[in-house]
Design a protein around this motif. Structure first.
Motif, PDB file in Angstrom:
ATOM      1  N   PHE A   7      33.251  42.980  14.206  1.00  0.00           N
ATOM      2  CA  PHE A   7      32.209  43.707  14.914  1.00  0.00           C
ATOM      3  C   PHE A   7      30.904  42.938  15.009  1.00  0.00           C
ATOM      4  O   PHE A   7      30.149  43.113  15.958  1.00  0.00           O
ATOM      5  CB  PHE A   7      31.959  45.066  14.253  1.00  0.00           C
ATOM      6  N   SER A   8      30.633  42.091  14.042  1.00  0.00           N
ATOM      7  CA  SER A   8      29.370  41.337  14.097  1.00  0.00           C
ATOM      8  C   SER A   8      29.396  40.278  15.202  1.00  0.00           C
ATOM      9  O   SER A   8      28.342  39.887  15.706  1.00  0.00           O
ATOM     10  CB  SER A   8      29.080  40.684  12.745  1.00  0.00           C
ATOM     11  N   SER A   9      30.577  39.843  15.595  1.00  0.00           N
ATOM     12  CA  SER A   9      30.654  38.829  16.650  1.00  0.00           C
ATOM     13  C   SER A   9      30.633  39.442  18.054  1.00  0.00           C
ATOM     14  O   SER A   9      30.522  38.708  19.035  1.00  0.00           O
ATOM     15  CB  SER A   9      31.917  37.993  16.468  1.00  0.00           C
ATOM     16  N   LEU A  10      30.713  40.764  18.163  1.00  0.00           N
ATOM     17  CA  LEU A  10      30.724  41.419  19.469  1.00  0.00           C
ATOM     18  C   LEU A  10      29.300  41.662  19.966  1.00  0.00           C
ATOM     19  O   LEU A  10      28.362  41.755  19.175  1.00  0.00           O
ATOM     20  CB  LEU A  10      31.452  42.764  19.374  1.00  0.00           C
ATOM     21  N   PRO A  11      29.111  41.802  21.273  1.00  0.00           N
ATOM     22  CA  PRO A  11      27.783  42.128  21.814  1.00  0.00           C
ATOM     23  C   PRO A  11      27.345  43.524  21.371  1.00  0.00           C
ATOM     24  O   PRO A  11      28.162  44.375  21.022  1.00  0.00           O
ATOM     25  CB  PRO A  11      27.975  42.081  23.330  1.00  0.00           C
ATOM     26  N   TRP A  12      26.034  43.764  21.440  1.00  0.00           N
ATOM     27  CA  TRP A  12      25.480  45.037  20.960  1.00  0.00           C
ATOM     28  C   TRP A  12      26.007  46.224  21.745  1.00  0.00           C
ATOM     29  O   TRP A  12      26.237  47.291  21.187  1.00  0.00           O
ATOM     30  CB  TRP A  12      23.951  45.028  21.023  1.00  0.00           C
ATOM     31  N   TRP A  13      26.233  46.054  23.032  1.00  0.00           N
ATOM     32  CA  TRP A  13      26.649  47.188  23.851  1.00  0.00           C
ATOM     33  C   TRP A  13      28.074  47.625  23.537  1.00  0.00           C
ATOM     34  O   TRP A  13      28.431  48.773  23.751  1.00  0.00           O
ATOM     35  CB  TRP A  13      26.484  46.888  25.347  1.00  0.00           C
ATOM     36  N   VAL A  14      28.876  46.719  23.013  1.00  0.00           N
ATOM     37  CA  VAL A  14      30.228  47.104  22.612  1.00  0.00           C
ATOM     38  C   VAL A  14      30.159  47.983  21.371  1.00  0.00           C
ATOM     39  O   VAL A  14      30.821  49.021  21.280  1.00  0.00           O
ATOM     40  CB  VAL A  14      31.106  45.859  22.358  1.00  0.00           C
ATOM     41  N   LYS A  15      29.314  47.578  20.409  1.00  0.00           N
ATOM     42  CA  LYS A  15      29.202  48.333  19.160  1.00  0.00           C
ATOM     43  C   LYS A  15      28.538  49.689  19.367  1.00  0.00           C
ATOM     44  O   LYS A  15      28.949  50.677  18.754  1.00  0.00           O
ATOM     45  CB  LYS A  15      28.388  47.541  18.130  1.00  0.00           C
ATOM     46  N   PRO A  20      31.577  54.161  20.629  1.00  0.00           N
ATOM     47  CA  PRO A  20      31.383  55.618  20.584  1.00  0.00           C
ATOM     48  C   PRO A  20      31.976  56.358  21.785  1.00  0.00           C
ATOM     49  O   PRO A  20      32.506  57.458  21.629  1.00  0.00           O
ATOM     50  CB  PRO A  20      29.864  55.779  20.538  1.00  0.00           C
ATOM     51  N   VAL A  21      31.911  55.757  22.976  1.00  0.00           N
ATOM     52  CA  VAL A  21      32.498  56.406  24.154  1.00  0.00           C
ATOM     53  C   VAL A  21      34.009  56.499  24.004  1.00  0.00           C
ATOM     54  O   VAL A  21      34.611  57.545  24.307  1.00  0.00           O
ATOM     55  CB  VAL A  21      32.107  55.643  25.440  1.00  0.00           C
ATOM     56  N   ILE A  22      34.637  55.449  23.526  1.00  0.00           N
ATOM     57  CA  ILE A  22      36.087  55.484  23.304  1.00  0.00           C
ATOM     58  C   ILE A  22      36.435  56.534  22.254  1.00  0.00           C
ATOM     59  O   ILE A  22      37.405  57.291  22.399  1.00  0.00           O
ATOM     60  CB  ILE A  22      36.608  54.092  22.903  1.00  0.00           C
ATOM     61  N   ALA A  23      35.638  56.621  21.190  1.00  0.00           N
ATOM     62  CA  ALA A  23      35.895  57.625  20.152  1.00  0.00           C
ATOM     63  C   ALA A  23      35.755  59.037  20.709  1.00  0.00           C
ATOM     64  O   ALA A  23      36.553  59.925  20.379  1.00  0.00           O
ATOM     65  CB  ALA A  23      34.938  57.418  18.981  1.00  0.00           C
ATOM     66  N   LEU A  24      34.758  59.256  21.570  1.00  0.00           N
ATOM     67  CA  LEU A  24      34.606  60.585  22.173  1.00  0.00           C
ATOM     68  C   LEU A  24      35.751  60.927  23.112  1.00  0.00           C
ATOM     69  O   LEU A  24      36.192  62.068  23.177  1.00  0.00           O
ATOM     70  CB  LEU A  24      33.273  60.664  22.917  1.00  0.00           C
ATOM     71  N   VAL A  25      36.233  59.941  23.843  1.00  0.00           N
ATOM     72  CA  VAL A  25      37.357  60.188  24.745  1.00  0.00           C
ATOM     73  C   VAL A  25      38.614  60.523  23.944  1.00  0.00           C
ATOM     74  O   VAL A  25      39.345  61.461  24.261  1.00  0.00           O
ATOM     75  CB  VAL A  25      37.596  58.971  25.663  1.00  0.00           C
ATOM     76  N   VAL A  26      38.847  59.775  22.874  1.00  0.00           N
ATOM     77  CA  VAL A  26      40.067  59.971  22.089  1.00  0.00           C
ATOM     78  C   VAL A  26      39.986  61.258  21.268  1.00  0.00           C
ATOM     79  O   VAL A  26      40.917  62.063  21.239  1.00  0.00           O
ATOM     80  CB  VAL A  26      40.319  58.755  21.167  1.00  0.00           C
ATOM     81  N   PHE A  27      38.848  61.484  20.587  1.00  0.00           N
ATOM     82  CA  PHE A  27      38.721  62.619  19.681  1.00  0.00           C
ATOM     83  C   PHE A  27      37.888  63.762  20.258  1.00  0.00           C
ATOM     84  O   PHE A  27      37.548  64.698  19.546  1.00  0.00           O
ATOM     85  CB  PHE A  27      38.091  62.170  18.360  1.00  0.00           C
TER      86      PHE A  27
END
Length: 73
Positions: A7-15, A20-27
């Motif tokens: 996660f530290s190597s990913l861009p800020w917008w992914v984190k 969070p959008v993927i988590a909201l869609v799934v859960f």
């Protein structure tokens, strides 16, 4: 390589946006079901308390009215 390094190597917008959008869609359905259950339960508790309070008020009112009218006999 652990999850923190990944996660530290990913861009800020992914984190902060994509995950969070993927988590909201799934859960999202589960979260809304839990929130709906809690809100419904709290509403039922409030209705129960109001009904019990109303019954107690009516019983006290009628028992005090009947006991005061019996005292006149």
């Amino acid at each position: 390589m652990d999850a923190k390094d990944t996660f530290s190597s990913l861009p800020w917008w992914v984190k902060w946006i994509a995950v969070p959008v993927i988590a909201l869609v799934v859960f999202g359905g589960l979260i809304s079901a839990i929130v709906g259950f809690i809100v419904g339960l709290l509403f039922k508790v409030l209705v129960f308390a109001a009904l019990v309070g109303g019954v107690v008020y009516l019983v006290r009112r009628f028992t005090s009215a009947s006991s005061s009218s019996r005292g006149g006999w």
